[in-house]
Design a protein around this motif. Structure first.
Motif, PDB file in Angstrom:
ATOM      1  N   ASP A   1       0.830  -1.207   0.000  1.00 19.80           N
ATOM      2  CA  ASP A   1       0.000   0.000   0.000  1.00 19.80           C
ATOM      3  C   ASP A   1       0.865   1.257   0.000  1.00 19.80           C
ATOM      4  OD1 ASP A   1      -2.324  -1.443  -0.085  1.00 19.80           O
ATOM      5  OD2 ASP A   1      -2.795  -1.211   2.050  1.00 19.80           O
ATOM      6  N   LYS A   2       1.939   1.223   0.777  1.00 18.65           N
ATOM      7  CA  LYS A   2       2.853   2.370   0.792  1.00 18.65           C
ATOM      8  C   LYS A   2       3.525   2.525  -0.570  1.00 18.65           C
ATOM      9  CE  LYS A   2       3.847   2.229   5.764  1.00 18.65           C
ATOM     10  NZ  LYS A   2       4.904   2.197   6.807  1.00 18.65           N
ATOM     11  N   LEU A   3       3.887   1.402  -1.196  1.00 17.51           N
ATOM     12  CA  LEU A   3       4.509   1.469  -2.513  1.00 17.51           C
ATOM     13  C   LEU A   3       3.546   2.048  -3.542  1.00 17.51           C
ATOM     14  CD1 LEU A   3       6.693   0.896  -4.585  1.00 17.51           C
ATOM     15  CD2 LEU A   3       5.909  -1.483  -4.655  1.00 17.51           C
ATOM     16  N   ALA A   4       2.321   1.564  -3.551  1.00 22.81           N
ATOM     17  CA  ALA A   4       1.333   2.091  -4.493  1.00 22.81           C
ATOM     18  C   ALA A   4       1.090   3.573  -4.246  1.00 22.81           C
ATOM     19  CB  ALA A   4       0.029   1.301  -4.365  1.00 22.81           C
ATOM     20  N   GLY A   5       1.049   3.960  -2.974  1.00 20.66           N
ATOM     21  CA  GLY A   5       0.854   5.365  -2.654  1.00 20.66           C
ATOM     22  C   GLY A   5       2.002   6.235  -3.132  1.00 20.66           C
ATOM     23  N   LEU A   6       3.227   5.771  -2.940  1.00 27.43           N
ATOM     24  CA  LEU A   6       4.385   6.545  -3.384  1.00 27.43           C
ATOM     25  C   LEU A   6       4.423   6.640  -4.901  1.00 27.43           C
ATOM     26  CD1 LEU A   6       7.040   8.025  -2.841  1.00 27.43           C
ATOM     27  CD2 LEU A   6       8.193   5.799  -2.810  1.00 27.43           C
ATOM     28  N   LEU A   7       4.187   5.534  -5.590  1.00 25.63           N
ATOM     29  CA  LEU A   7       4.210   5.562  -7.051  1.00 25.63           C
ATOM     30  C   LEU A   7       3.151   6.526  -7.591  1.00 25.63           C
ATOM     31  CD1 LEU A   7       4.690   1.756  -7.792  1.00 25.63           C
ATOM     32  CD2 LEU A   7       6.368   3.574  -8.205  1.00 25.63           C
ATOM     33  N   THR A   8       1.973   6.505  -7.001  1.00 35.46           N
ATOM     34  CA  THR A   8       0.921   7.431  -7.428  1.00 35.46           C
ATOM     35  C   THR A   8       1.328   8.871  -7.166  1.00 35.46           C
ATOM     36  OG1 THR A   8      -0.789   5.765  -7.005  1.00 35.46           O
ATOM     37  CG2 THR A   8      -1.500   8.066  -7.099  1.00 35.46           C
ATOM     38  N   GLN A   9       1.927   9.106  -6.015  1.00 33.31           N
ATOM     39  CA  GLN A   9       2.402  10.455  -5.678  1.00 33.31           C
ATOM     40  C   GLN A   9       3.453  10.933  -6.682  1.00 33.31           C
ATOM     41  OE1 GLN A   9       3.422  10.928  -1.523  1.00 33.31           O
ATOM     42  NE2 GLN A   9       4.904  12.546  -1.954  1.00 33.31           N
ATOM     43  N   LEU A  10       4.257  10.011  -7.180  1.00 39.12           N
ATOM     44  CA  LEU A  10       5.306  10.363  -8.137  1.00 39.12           C
ATOM     45  C   LEU A  10       4.771  10.518  -9.563  1.00 39.12           C
ATOM     46  CD1 LEU A  10       8.093   7.910  -6.877  1.00 39.12           C
ATOM     47  CD2 LEU A  10       8.092  10.408  -6.626  1.00 39.12           C
ATOM     48  N   GLY A  11       3.493  10.248  -9.767  1.00 34.12           N
ATOM     49  CA  GLY A  11       2.896  10.410 -11.088  1.00 34.12           C
ATOM     50  C   GLY A  11       2.800   9.149 -11.913  1.00 34.12           C
ATOM     51  N   TYR A  12       3.082   7.984 -11.305  1.00 31.69           N
ATOM     52  CA  TYR A  12       2.920   6.710 -11.997  1.00 31.69           C
ATOM     53  C   TYR A  12       1.433   6.361 -12.050  1.00 31.69           C
ATOM     54  CZ  TYR A  12       7.971   5.830 -11.661  1.00 31.69           C
ATOM     55  OH  TYR A  12       9.343   5.906 -11.785  1.00 31.69           O
ATOM     56  N   GLU A  13       1.004   5.751 -13.144  1.00 34.43           N
ATOM     57  CA  GLU A  13      -0.394   5.354 -13.302  1.00 34.43           C
ATOM     58  C   GLU A  13      -0.469   3.883 -13.685  1.00 34.43           C
ATOM     59  OE1 GLU A  13      -2.327   7.897 -16.095  1.00 34.43           O
ATOM     60  OE2 GLU A  13      -2.139   9.692 -14.838  1.00 34.43           O
ATOM     61  N   HIS A  14      -1.391   3.156 -13.063  1.00 30.08           N
ATOM     62  CA  HIS A  14      -1.531   1.739 -13.376  1.00 30.08           C
ATOM     63  C   HIS A  14      -2.299   1.575 -14.682  1.00 30.08           C
ATOM     64  CE1 HIS A  14      -2.045  -2.564 -12.844  1.00 30.08           C
ATOM     65  NE2 HIS A  14      -1.156  -2.493 -11.866  1.00 30.08           N
ATOM     66  N   ASN A  15      -1.703   0.886 -15.644  1.00 32.69           N
ATOM     67  CA  ASN A  15      -2.303   0.747 -16.976  1.00 32.69           C
ATOM     68  C   ASN A  15      -3.026  -0.588 -17.164  1.00 32.69           C
ATOM     69  OD1 ASN A  15      -0.265  -1.150 -17.284  1.00 32.69           O
ATOM     70  ND2 ASN A  15       0.965   0.113 -18.687  1.00 32.69           N
ATOM     71  N   GLY A  16      -3.264  -1.291 -16.062  1.00 36.46           N
ATOM     72  CA  GLY A  16      -3.875  -2.613 -16.139  1.00 36.46           C
ATOM     73  C   GLY A  16      -2.865  -3.735 -16.074  1.00 36.46           C
ATOM     74  N   GLN A  17      -1.606  -3.422 -16.378  1.00 34.34           N
ATOM     75  CA  GLN A  17      -0.518  -4.401 -16.315  1.00 34.34           C
ATOM     76  C   GLN A  17       0.502  -4.036 -15.241  1.00 34.34           C
ATOM     77  OE1 GLN A  17      -0.574  -7.207 -18.209  1.00 34.34           O
ATOM     78  NE2 GLN A  17      -2.538  -6.515 -19.058  1.00 34.34           N
ATOM     79  N   CYS A  18       0.846  -2.742 -15.194  1.00 32.70           N
ATOM     80  CA  CYS A  18       1.856  -2.294 -14.237  1.00 32.70           C
ATOM     81  C   CYS A  18       1.695  -0.805 -14.001  1.00 32.70           C
ATOM     82  CB  CYS A  18       3.260  -2.594 -14.752  1.00 32.70           C
ATOM     83  SG  CYS A  18       3.793  -1.504 -16.108  1.00 32.70           S
ATOM     84  N   TYR A  19       2.456  -0.305 -13.034  1.00 31.35           N
ATOM     85  CA  TYR A  19       2.517   1.134 -12.820  1.00 31.35           C
ATOM     86  C   TYR A  19       3.443   1.732 -13.874  1.00 31.35           C
ATOM     87  CZ  TYR A  19      -0.059   1.104  -8.447  1.00 31.35           C
ATOM     88  OH  TYR A  19      -1.055   0.988  -7.509  1.00 31.35           O
TER      89      TYR A  19
END
Length: 316
Positions: free
Chosen positions: A14-32
């Protein structure tokens, strides 16, 4: 390009997903998927401690498989492989012994990937794909210590991409040996013996006769243990203030910036030195924050603490 170097995750997806989202990464259905001109790099210790072990691995390896991220091995990934591998030199024993302490350290991972299950075997094979270190034109990346002398000792055992083989795992697990010591330097850092008869008790209750040192400092052999130790004050209180560090055979032999994790730092992120950055800010405890350093490959130096980004999970 911007390299988003991400610290020790320890199964906190959850922390990883939160950080990636904060950095502007978006999940495309396969990966961030990273924002334009960005790439992620994970500095090791993906597993153990947290309650989202497999989800963490799924996020990281989906990004690696998609070609948008890299990773280096942490000591916890190495330990997972050793814990699951029989020692051919000691009948019936594993390379990492199945003591109560070692089982406890690895319990969170085994809870989600039971020992010798299909899932367990699959993820161990994936862990073999993570190199022990990465060096580019602009920076060096390793979990604990950039020690080129130890790396030179290990290199003949490794794949061309600096990954372990099963035989390399066996040989580097044999203690005492030169190979064991070299692997310890790279994945766990530099240590020095304590004065005769003295021990320190670590955070897990283990008595130790050696102490980890801050290898990024200059003139290590001319400082006291108190000045160079990477240890809690409660442990250092047992050591005479004038006890000198001795026989630390280490020098940082690169002019590039060096990025590490491993060291369980706390507080506001700071540079360890003008050349060395640690990105581990204790995300595996509630008070710690998963941390990233954003490195511009066009201008890697000077390092700047303004390039740190932390995901404050307790604010979300």
């Amino acid at each position: 390009m911007i390299i988003d170097i991400i610290g020790d995750i320890h199964g906190y997806a959850d922390k990883l997903a939160g950080l990636l989202t904060q950095l502007g990464y978006e999940h495309n259905g396969q990966c961030y998927e990273p924002p334009a001109n960005h790439r992620a790099l994970f500095i090791g210790d993906l597993i153990d401690r947290g309650s989202q072990q497999l989800r963490t691995l799924e996020i990281v390896f989906a990004m690696v498989d998609a070609g948008v991220a890299d990773a280096v091995m942490g000591n916890h990934e190495y330990n997972a492989l050793a814990f699951a591998t029989l020692d051919p030199y000691k009948e019936g024993q594993y390379l990492r012994t199945h003591t109560e302490l070692h089982f406890h350290q690895h319990e969170a991972f085994l809870k989600e990937a039971p020992f010798d299950s299909d899932s367990h075997r699959y993820w161990l094979e994936r862990l073999y794909e993570i190199p022990l270190w990465l060096e580019t034109d602009y920076a060096c990346f390793v979990h604990a210590c950039w020690d080129v002398d130890s790396m030179a000792i290990l290199k003949p055992l490794l794949t061309p991409n600096n990954c372990l083989t099963p035989q390399a795992l066996i040989e580097t697990s044999q203690e005492p040996s030169v190979l064991f010591d070299a692997l310890e330097r790279v994945l766990k850092g530099v240590e020095t013996p304590l004065p005769d008869g003295l021990v320190m008790v670590d955070k897990e209750g283990t008595a130790r006769s050696r102490v980890r040192v801050r290898w990024w400092l200059d003139e290590l052999n001319q400082k006291t243990i108190h000045e160079i130790a990477r240890a809690p004050n409660s442990g250092l209180a047992q050591i005479p203030v004038d006890a000198l560090a001795e026989n630390i055979d280490f020098a940082l032999k690169t002019n590039k910036p060096v990025f590490v994790g491993h060291y369980w730092l706390t507080g506001e992120p700071q540079l360890l030195s003008p050349q060395v950055v640690c990105i581990d800010y204790s995300a595996a405890v509630d008070s710690g924050y998963l941390t990233c350093y954003q490195l511009d490959t066009e201008k890697p130096l000077p390092l700047d603490k303004a390039n740190f980004v932390q995901y404050h999970h307790d604010y979300s």
